[in-house]
Design a protein around this motif. Structure first.
Motif, PDB file in Angstrom:
ATOM      1  N   ILE A  60       0.849  -1.196   0.000  1.00  0.00           N
ATOM      2  CA  ILE A  60       0.000   0.000   0.000  1.00  0.00           C
ATOM      3  C   ILE A  60       0.881   1.241   0.000  1.00  0.00           C
ATOM      4  O   ILE A  60       1.849   1.335   0.765  1.00  0.00           O
ATOM      5  CB  ILE A  60      -0.937   0.002   1.221  1.00  0.00           C
ATOM      6  CG1 ILE A  60      -1.942  -1.147   1.111  1.00  0.00           C
ATOM      7  CG2 ILE A  60      -1.664   1.336   1.361  1.00  0.00           C
ATOM      8  CD1 ILE A  60      -2.858  -1.305   2.313  1.00  0.00           C
ATOM      9  N   ALA A  61       0.552   2.193  -0.866  1.00  0.00           N
ATOM     10  CA  ALA A  61       1.298   3.451  -0.955  1.00  0.00           C
ATOM     11  C   ALA A  61       0.843   4.407   0.141  1.00  0.00           C
ATOM     12  O   ALA A  61      -0.337   4.461   0.497  1.00  0.00           O
ATOM     13  CB  ALA A  61       1.104   4.088  -2.332  1.00  0.00           C
ATOM     14  N   SER A  62       1.793   5.176   0.663  1.00  0.00           N
ATOM     15  CA  SER A  62       1.542   6.092   1.774  1.00  0.00           C
ATOM     16  C   SER A  62       2.082   7.469   1.444  1.00  0.00           C
ATOM     17  O   SER A  62       3.135   7.596   0.807  1.00  0.00           O
ATOM     18  CB  SER A  62       2.214   5.554   3.040  1.00  0.00           C
ATOM     19  OG  SER A  62       2.121   6.473   4.109  1.00  0.00           O
ATOM     20  N   ALA A  63       1.356   8.529   1.899  1.00  0.00           N
ATOM     21  CA  ALA A  63       1.800   9.886   1.569  1.00  0.00           C
ATOM     22  C   ALA A  63       1.025  10.939   2.342  1.00  0.00           C
ATOM     23  O   ALA A  63      -0.046  10.672   2.893  1.00  0.00           O
ATOM     24  CB  ALA A  63       1.635  10.153   0.070  1.00  0.00           C
ATOM     25  N   MET A  64       1.560  12.152   2.360  1.00  0.00           N
ATOM     26  CA  MET A  64       0.828  13.354   2.720  1.00  0.00           C
ATOM     27  C   MET A  64       0.166  13.891   1.466  1.00  0.00           C
ATOM     28  O   MET A  64       0.729  13.804   0.374  1.00  0.00           O
ATOM     29  CB  MET A  64       1.784  14.415   3.284  1.00  0.00           C
ATOM     30  CG  MET A  64       1.111  15.727   3.720  1.00  0.00           C
ATOM     31  SD  MET A  64       0.777  16.941   2.401  1.00  0.00           S
ATOM     32  CE  MET A  64       2.434  17.445   1.929  1.00  0.00           C
ATOM     33  N   MET A  65      -1.029  14.445   1.597  1.00  0.00           N
ATOM     34  CA  MET A  65      -1.714  15.071   0.472  1.00  0.00           C
ATOM     35  C   MET A  65      -2.071  16.495   0.851  1.00  0.00           C
ATOM     36  O   MET A  65      -2.527  16.755   1.979  1.00  0.00           O
ATOM     37  CB  MET A  65      -2.977  14.297   0.105  1.00  0.00           C
ATOM     38  CG  MET A  65      -3.718  14.846  -1.101  1.00  0.00           C
ATOM     39  SD  MET A  65      -5.088  13.776  -1.589  1.00  0.00           S
ATOM     40  CE  MET A  65      -5.596  14.599  -3.104  1.00  0.00           C
ATOM     41  N   ALA A 148      -5.944   3.724  -8.177  1.00  0.00           N
ATOM     42  CA  ALA A 148      -5.625   4.408  -6.919  1.00  0.00           C
ATOM     43  C   ALA A 148      -6.625   4.057  -5.825  1.00  0.00           C
ATOM     44  O   ALA A 148      -6.317   4.122  -4.634  1.00  0.00           O
ATOM     45  CB  ALA A 148      -5.610   5.911  -7.138  1.00  0.00           C
ATOM     46  N   SER A 149      -7.815   3.701  -6.220  1.00  0.00           N
ATOM     47  CA  SER A 149      -8.922   3.405  -5.312  1.00  0.00           C
ATOM     48  C   SER A 149      -8.965   1.906  -4.992  1.00  0.00           C
ATOM     49  O   SER A 149      -8.594   1.089  -5.851  1.00  0.00           O
ATOM     50  CB  SER A 149     -10.224   3.838  -5.984  1.00  0.00           C
ATOM     51  OG  SER A 149     -11.357   3.287  -5.386  1.00  0.00           O
ATOM     52  N   PRO A 150      -9.405   1.544  -3.773  1.00  0.00           N
ATOM     53  CA  PRO A 150      -9.881   2.416  -2.712  1.00  0.00           C
ATOM     54  C   PRO A 150      -8.727   3.142  -2.009  1.00  0.00           C
ATOM     55  O   PRO A 150      -7.628   2.607  -1.885  1.00  0.00           O
ATOM     56  CB  PRO A 150     -10.590   1.463  -1.756  1.00  0.00           C
ATOM     57  CG  PRO A 150      -9.904   0.148  -1.960  1.00  0.00           C
ATOM     58  CD  PRO A 150      -9.564   0.106  -3.414  1.00  0.00           C
ATOM     59  N   LEU A 151      -9.030   4.340  -1.564  1.00  0.00           N
ATOM     60  CA  LEU A 151      -8.074   5.209  -0.876  1.00  0.00           C
ATOM     61  C   LEU A 151      -8.642   5.545   0.493  1.00  0.00           C
ATOM     62  O   LEU A 151      -9.842   5.802   0.631  1.00  0.00           O
ATOM     63  CB  LEU A 151      -7.851   6.477  -1.696  1.00  0.00           C
ATOM     64  CG  LEU A 151      -7.046   7.630  -1.091  1.00  0.00           C
ATOM     65  CD1 LEU A 151      -6.303   8.393  -2.192  1.00  0.00           C
ATOM     66  CD2 LEU A 151      -7.937   8.613  -0.308  1.00  0.00           C
ATOM     67  N   ALA A 190      -3.570   6.587   2.350  1.00  0.00           N
ATOM     68  CA  ALA A 190      -3.096   5.249   1.965  1.00  0.00           C
ATOM     69  C   ALA A 190      -3.851   4.902   0.694  1.00  0.00           C
ATOM     70  O   ALA A 190      -5.083   5.011   0.646  1.00  0.00           O
ATOM     71  CB  ALA A 190      -3.378   4.246   3.071  1.00  0.00           C
ATOM     72  N   GLU A 191      -3.141   4.512  -0.347  1.00  0.00           N
ATOM     73  CA  GLU A 191      -3.765   4.374  -1.667  1.00  0.00           C
ATOM     74  C   GLU A 191      -3.045   3.312  -2.493  1.00  0.00           C
ATOM     75  O   GLU A 191      -2.087   2.701  -2.051  1.00  0.00           O
ATOM     76  CB  GLU A 191      -3.708   5.718  -2.404  1.00  0.00           C
ATOM     77  CG  GLU A 191      -2.282   6.218  -2.550  1.00  0.00           C
ATOM     78  CD  GLU A 191      -2.094   7.286  -3.589  1.00  0.00           C
ATOM     79  OE1 GLU A 191      -3.042   7.647  -4.291  1.00  0.00           O
ATOM     80  OE2 GLU A 191      -0.956   7.762  -3.719  1.00  0.00           O
ATOM     81  N   TYR A 192      -3.533   3.122  -3.721  1.00  0.00           N
ATOM     82  CA  TYR A 192      -2.937   2.183  -4.670  1.00  0.00           C
ATOM     83  C   TYR A 192      -2.608   0.835  -4.015  1.00  0.00           C
ATOM     84  O   TYR A 192      -1.475   0.354  -4.079  1.00  0.00           O
ATOM     85  CB  TYR A 192      -1.674   2.770  -5.303  1.00  0.00           C
ATOM     86  CG  TYR A 192      -1.939   3.781  -6.388  1.00  0.00           C
ATOM     87  CD1 TYR A 192      -2.222   3.397  -7.696  1.00  0.00           C
ATOM     88  CD2 TYR A 192      -1.919   5.146  -6.097  1.00  0.00           C
ATOM     89  CE1 TYR A 192      -2.468   4.328  -8.691  1.00  0.00           C
ATOM     90  CE2 TYR A 192      -2.166   6.094  -7.087  1.00  0.00           C
ATOM     91  CZ  TYR A 192      -2.449   5.681  -8.379  1.00  0.00           C
ATOM     92  OH  TYR A 192      -2.694   6.610  -9.358  1.00  0.00           O
ATOM     93  N   PRO A 193      -3.583   0.169  -3.369  1.00  0.00           N
ATOM     94  CA  PRO A 193      -3.302  -1.186  -2.881  1.00  0.00           C
ATOM     95  C   PRO A 193      -2.994  -2.109  -4.054  1.00  0.00           C
ATOM     96  O   PRO A 193      -3.738  -2.156  -5.033  1.00  0.00           O
ATOM     97  CB  PRO A 193      -4.604  -1.576  -2.172  1.00  0.00           C
ATOM     98  CG  PRO A 193      -5.663  -0.723  -2.789  1.00  0.00           C
ATOM     99  CD  PRO A 193      -4.986   0.573  -3.151  1.00  0.00           C
TER     100      PRO A 193
END
Length: 365
Positions: A60-65, A148-151, A190-193
């Motif tokens: 799972i991708a992780s980031a600040m938005m 990208a979903s689910p996010l 958390a996105e792009y599973p």
């Protein structure tokens, strides 16, 4: 090969990530301090090479938005990004086996390390942007077929939400951006599973190691009284990015900057100290276009980074100020970011620029 990051690595990594962030991605200082605290608390940051992933692992991708300028005023506690990961795991009904950076630039090089440390998960050495971009669909993950979903999104007050838009990555960005604005201009996602097999097919590999190498290159060059810009050029030749060069040197004479639609947007003017004209930098969180007297010298997705002329410290868009003496440094992107499919998603037209993309190594000379 897997390796473990130490607190001694973090400063070099943050410097390299700020360089690759092309002015955006958020100031890595805040993220670095959060990771340092996690390490001081006994957590570990274990880094996996993409080739070491099992094909059926959940990554799972992780980031600040949000707008990087907002993060300077709304400093995260460190819990928000982990909360987003846990909310997405709950939605999927499965725990993640690893996290991966959404981008390798700025603050967002550090947030996945923090999540990995606090959640006791490995972090994959790679990312989906190879730099920093302002929008969620602008990732090689999405370019090459991963939704990208689910996010999941979380704020500092403990609020979370799920965005489920199927394969429409633009709509994921649109909804998540609206939530980010309502959450105060910055939030954590958390996105792009995806599976390990999808990571190996779509990610830009080993960008954490790249950031670490570039940061170390700058530090060692300064310690040894060598030209740090020449050292950067030599270091890049050994990477998939290959080409780097100083595009312009001068003094910042104007900065126009505002937060709009969840982005830090504007431009900067840099007057050449040796009467070489004036450079204009257009940015939307990240630097997108560099022109000298209306002649294009670098354009997205190639990297445009401003560094302090004396210290070679990368300068982010939110810290850029009148009077700074800077060098503008260009870096070419790797082949995975230069395909027709990739340019459709994060080439000049995606930002409303009318100038066509041309490779940095061809137009900057």
């Amino acid at each position: 090969m897997a390796y473990e990051l130490t607190d001694k690595d973090l400063l070099d990594l943050a410097t390299g990530a700020a360089l690759l962030g092309t002015g955006g991605g958020g100031d890595p200082l805040i993220g670095r301090l959060l990771v340092e605290q996690a390490l001081a608390d006994g957590c570990k940051v274990r880094v996996l090479d993409p080739d070491e992933l099992d094909d059926d692992m959940l990554v799972i991708a992780s980031a600040m938005m949000g707008a990087p300028t907002v993060v300077l005023e709304k400093v995260p506690s460190g819990r928000e990004a982990v909360a987003a990961l846990r909310r997405l795991e709950d939605h999927l009904g499965r725990q993640a086996d690893a996290v991966i950076p959404m981008e390798c630039g700025g603050l967002n090089s550090m947030i996945p390390l923090l999540v990995a440390a606090r959640a006791d998960l490995p972090v994959v050495d790679g990312d989906g942007m190879g730099r920093a971009f302002p929008e969620l669909q602008m990732e090689t993950f999405g370019v090459y077929g991963v939704p990208a979903s689910p996010l999941a999104i979380a704020d500092e007050r403990g609020h979370t939400a799920i965005v489920a838009t199927g394969a429409d990555n633009h709509r994921t960005e649109w909804f998540a951006r609206a939530l980010t604005i309502r959450m105060g201009g910055s939030a954590y996602i958390a996105e792009y599973p995806m599976t390990g097999a999808q990571v190996k097919r779509t990610a830009i590999p080993r960008t954490l190691r790249l950031a670490l190498t570039l940061g170390r290159t700058l530090r060692e060059a300064k310690q040894e009284h060598r030209d740090p810009f020449d050292a950067l050029i030599d270091a890049l030749k050994q990477t998939p990015y290959e080409h780097g060069q100083v595009l312009f040197s001068g003094k910042v004479t104007d900065v126009s900057r505002h937060v709009s639609d969840g982005f830090t947007q504007g431009h900067a003017l840099i007057h050449g100290l040796d009467s070489t004209g004036t450079m204009r930098i257009e940015f939307r969180n990240e630097n997108l276009l560099a022109t000298v007297d209306d002649r294009v010298v670098a354009i997205v997705p190639d990297l445009i980074t401003l560094l302090d002329a004396d210290t070679a410290t990368p300068v982010t868009t939110e810290t850029l100020r009148y009077g700074m003496r800077v060098r503008v440094f260009g870096i070419s992107t790797p082949p995975i970011m230069r395909t027709a499919a990739a340019l459709d998603v994060f080439g000049p037209a995606a930002f409303g620029l009318t100038q066509p993309w041309q490779p940095l190594e061809e137009i900057a000379n």
